[in-house]
Design a protein around this motif. Structure first.
Motif, short mmCIF file in Angstrom:
data_model
loop_
_atom_site.label_atom_id
_atom_site.label_comp_id
_atom_site.label_asym_id
_atom_site.label_seq_id
_atom_site.Cartn_x
_atom_site.Cartn_y
_atom_site.Cartn_z
N LEU A 77 57.23 -2.28 19.32
CA LEU A 77 56.95 -1.11 20.15
C LEU A 77 57.53 -1.39 21.52
O LEU A 77 57.05 -2.27 22.24
CB LEU A 77 55.43 -0.92 20.24
CG LEU A 77 54.92 0.20 21.13
CD1 LEU A 77 55.31 1.56 20.55
CD2 LEU A 77 53.40 0.11 21.27
N VAL A 78 58.61 -0.69 21.87
CA VAL A 78 59.25 -0.89 23.16
C VAL A 78 58.83 0.26 24.08
O VAL A 78 58.99 1.43 23.72
CB VAL A 78 60.78 -0.94 23.01
CG1 VAL A 78 61.45 -1.05 24.38
CG2 VAL A 78 61.19 -2.12 22.14
N VAL A 101 56.60 -4.60 23.80
CA VAL A 101 57.42 -5.09 24.91
C VAL A 101 57.36 -4.01 25.99
O VAL A 101 57.57 -2.83 25.69
CB VAL A 101 58.91 -5.25 24.51
CG1 VAL A 101 59.70 -5.85 25.67
CG2 VAL A 101 59.07 -6.08 23.27
N ILE A 102 57.08 -4.39 27.22
CA ILE A 102 57.00 -3.41 28.32
C ILE A 102 58.16 -3.64 29.27
O ILE A 102 58.37 -4.76 29.73
CB ILE A 102 55.70 -3.58 29.13
CG1 ILE A 102 54.51 -3.74 28.21
CG2 ILE A 102 55.55 -2.47 30.16
CD1 ILE A 102 53.70 -2.55 27.98
N ILE A 103 58.90 -2.58 29.54
CA ILE A 103 60.02 -2.66 30.48
C ILE A 103 59.71 -1.78 31.69
O ILE A 103 59.37 -0.60 31.52
CB ILE A 103 61.32 -2.15 29.82
CG1 ILE A 103 61.60 -2.93 28.53
CG2 ILE A 103 62.50 -2.24 30.78
CD1 ILE A 103 62.72 -2.31 27.72
N ASP A 104 59.81 -2.36 32.88
CA ASP A 104 59.63 -1.56 34.10
C ASP A 104 60.23 -2.33 35.26
O ASP A 104 59.78 -3.44 35.56
CB ASP A 104 58.14 -1.26 34.34
CG ASP A 104 57.95 -0.09 35.31
OD1 ASP A 104 58.76 0.04 36.26
OD2 ASP A 104 57.00 0.68 35.12
N ASP A 126 68.70 -0.43 31.19
CA ASP A 126 70.09 -0.67 30.75
C ASP A 126 70.41 -2.16 30.67
O ASP A 126 71.27 -2.59 29.92
CB ASP A 126 71.16 0.01 31.61
CG ASP A 126 70.64 0.89 32.70
OD1 ASP A 126 69.44 0.75 33.05
OD2 ASP A 126 71.40 1.69 33.20
N GLU A 127 69.71 -2.95 31.50
CA GLU A 127 69.93 -4.41 31.43
C GLU A 127 69.11 -5.00 30.28
O GLU A 127 69.59 -5.85 29.54
CB GLU A 127 69.47 -5.09 32.72
CG GLU A 127 70.26 -4.69 33.95
CD GLU A 127 69.51 -5.04 35.24
OE1 GLU A 127 68.46 -5.71 35.19
OE2 GLU A 127 69.98 -4.59 36.31
N ALA A 128 67.87 -4.54 30.20
CA ALA A 128 66.93 -5.18 29.27
C ALA A 128 67.16 -4.78 27.81
O ALA A 128 67.09 -5.63 26.92
CB ALA A 128 65.50 -4.83 29.67
N LEU A 129 67.47 -3.51 27.57
CA LEU A 129 67.50 -3.03 26.18
C LEU A 129 68.55 -3.67 25.29
O LEU A 129 68.27 -3.98 24.13
CB LEU A 129 67.61 -1.50 26.14
CG LEU A 129 66.30 -0.78 26.44
CD1 LEU A 129 66.51 0.73 26.47
CD2 LEU A 129 65.23 -1.14 25.41
N ALA A 139 59.81 1.26 17.46
CA ALA A 139 59.38 2.54 18.03
C ALA A 139 59.62 2.46 19.53
O ALA A 139 59.31 1.44 20.15
CB ALA A 139 57.90 2.78 17.76
N PHE A 140 60.20 3.52 20.10
CA PHE A 140 60.44 3.52 21.54
C PHE A 140 59.62 4.62 22.21
O PHE A 140 59.61 5.77 21.76
CB PHE A 140 61.93 3.74 21.86
CG PHE A 140 62.13 3.95 23.33
CD1 PHE A 140 62.01 2.89 24.20
CD2 PHE A 140 62.37 5.22 23.84
CE1 PHE A 140 62.11 3.09 25.57
CE2 PHE A 140 62.48 5.42 25.20
CZ PHE A 140 62.35 4.35 26.07
#
Lengths: 228, 107
Positions: A77-78, A101-104, A126-129, A139-140
């Motif tokens: 789960l992104v 995974v949490i991106i912020d 764009d860097e992390a994905l 799942a996004f």
């Protein structure tokens, strides 16, 4: 079991690819069918149905008792947005066996204090994905409402095989999002993959209720959809 | 942390590479209330060390004993446990379920 079969199963799992081990319980014969070869296998319908169920099980084919060991990658789960809803979502996702995974990039939001015991990536999507990788077992969920953060991530999700894509926001917010994604070159069919308004309609109000509605929709896509 | 199916099969591969004898037990069928789902694994080495589970701890001892024989003989066998079993009072599932376990050597 032959060691090379076991090693191949472990390698497929590490590479996040599905496989099915076919064991003939009477003769002891075994063979491993990797994801790419599933469609062409003589037992394709049986194997694909078993894989879709996500469970191992016994089947009969040509009078033989076969045990199918299904090995599907852990569902990921992104999430973009280290927000209140994601805080509620992380423990629920864990209970469901989803790997969150949490991106912020906003480091005031993405702190280990707010998000203990979960993979937290304080970077732009764009860097992390590209490093995290979005595949058909992912799942996004976009939860920031901020086009600067959500849009690039949604674009990446739409270019991937993610089995679920959802984006938080009112109908108005989503209408503007659809305009931006259309300008970026996505077709109505592409954009139609996005669940918005996000989550099953259960009248959710609190962050935890919204998290529940979203995860219920993710599970429905996983178990009932044409996805993973 | 509890071992998941992933760790269990990786451990089996690692043990084999270390030169240990290994057997793999897999739950292939369940009836009634069974504590571990079909596909669950227990891996056993030649010394009787084991990882994973095929029941809630009710029959692991018996599976380990049989595993040592399977390692010796080099051929797989099917085991069945349940309350209908004659040995129910010794080794069985107190939950009233029945399970069938495929036990095979890793070679």
């Amino acid at each position: 079991m032959k060691l090379d079969i076991l090693a191949a199963m472990n390698a497929e799992r590490a590479a996040r690819r599905a496989c099915v081990l076919v064991s003939d319980l009477d003769s002891g014969e075994q063979r491993l069918v990797v994801e790419a070869a599933l469609g062409e296998d003589p037992l394709a319908p049986l194997l694909l149905a078993q894989l879709r169920s996500g469970k191992s099980g016994m089947v009969e084919s040509g009078g033989r008792r076969l045990f199918l060991t299904v090995q599907a990658p852990p569902i990921r789960l992104v999430i973009t947005g280290a927000v209140h809803i994601s805080q509620a979502m992380v423990p629920m996702a864990r209970q469901l066996g989803l790997d969150a995974v949490i991106i912020d990039p906003r480091t005031a939001f993405a702190t280990p204090e707010r998000f203990p015991n979960v993979r937290l990536v304080p970077e732009w999507p764009d860097e992390a994905l590209p490093r995290i990788g979005l595949d058909r077992y992912t799942a996004f969920v976009a939860l920031t409402h901020d086009p600067k953060i959500d849009d690039p991530a949604l674009s990446a999700a739409l270019r991937s095989d993610c089995f679920y894509i959802g984006a938080l926001g009112s109908r108005k917010t989503h209408a503007r999002r659809v305009e931006r994604l259309t300008e970026a070159g996505f077709t109505p069919a592409d954009i139609g993959r996005i669940h918005a308004p996000i989550g099953l309609s259960i009248g959710a109000v609190s962050p935890a209720e919204i998290a529940l509605a979203i995860l219920a929709e993710v599970v429905a896509s996983l178990r009932q959809g044409d996805g993973a | 942390m509890f071992a998941n199916e992933e760790d269990i099969l990786k451990q089996a591969e690692k043990w084999k590479h270390e030169g240990r004898e290994v057997a793999i037990a897999t739950v292939v069928e369940t009836w009634g209330s069974a504590p571990r789902p079909v596909g669950s694994h227990l891996v056993i080495d030649g010394e009787g060390n084991f990882l994973g589970s095929v029941s809630g701890g009710c029959v692991e001892g018996a599976v380990v004993t049989e595993a040592l024989e399977v390692i010796d003989e080099g051929s797989p066998r099917m085991l069945e446990f349940g309350v209908a079993d004659e040995t129910a009072w010794k080794v069985g599932l107190s939950c009233g379920g029945r399970i069938r376990v495929y036990l095979e050597p890793l070679d």
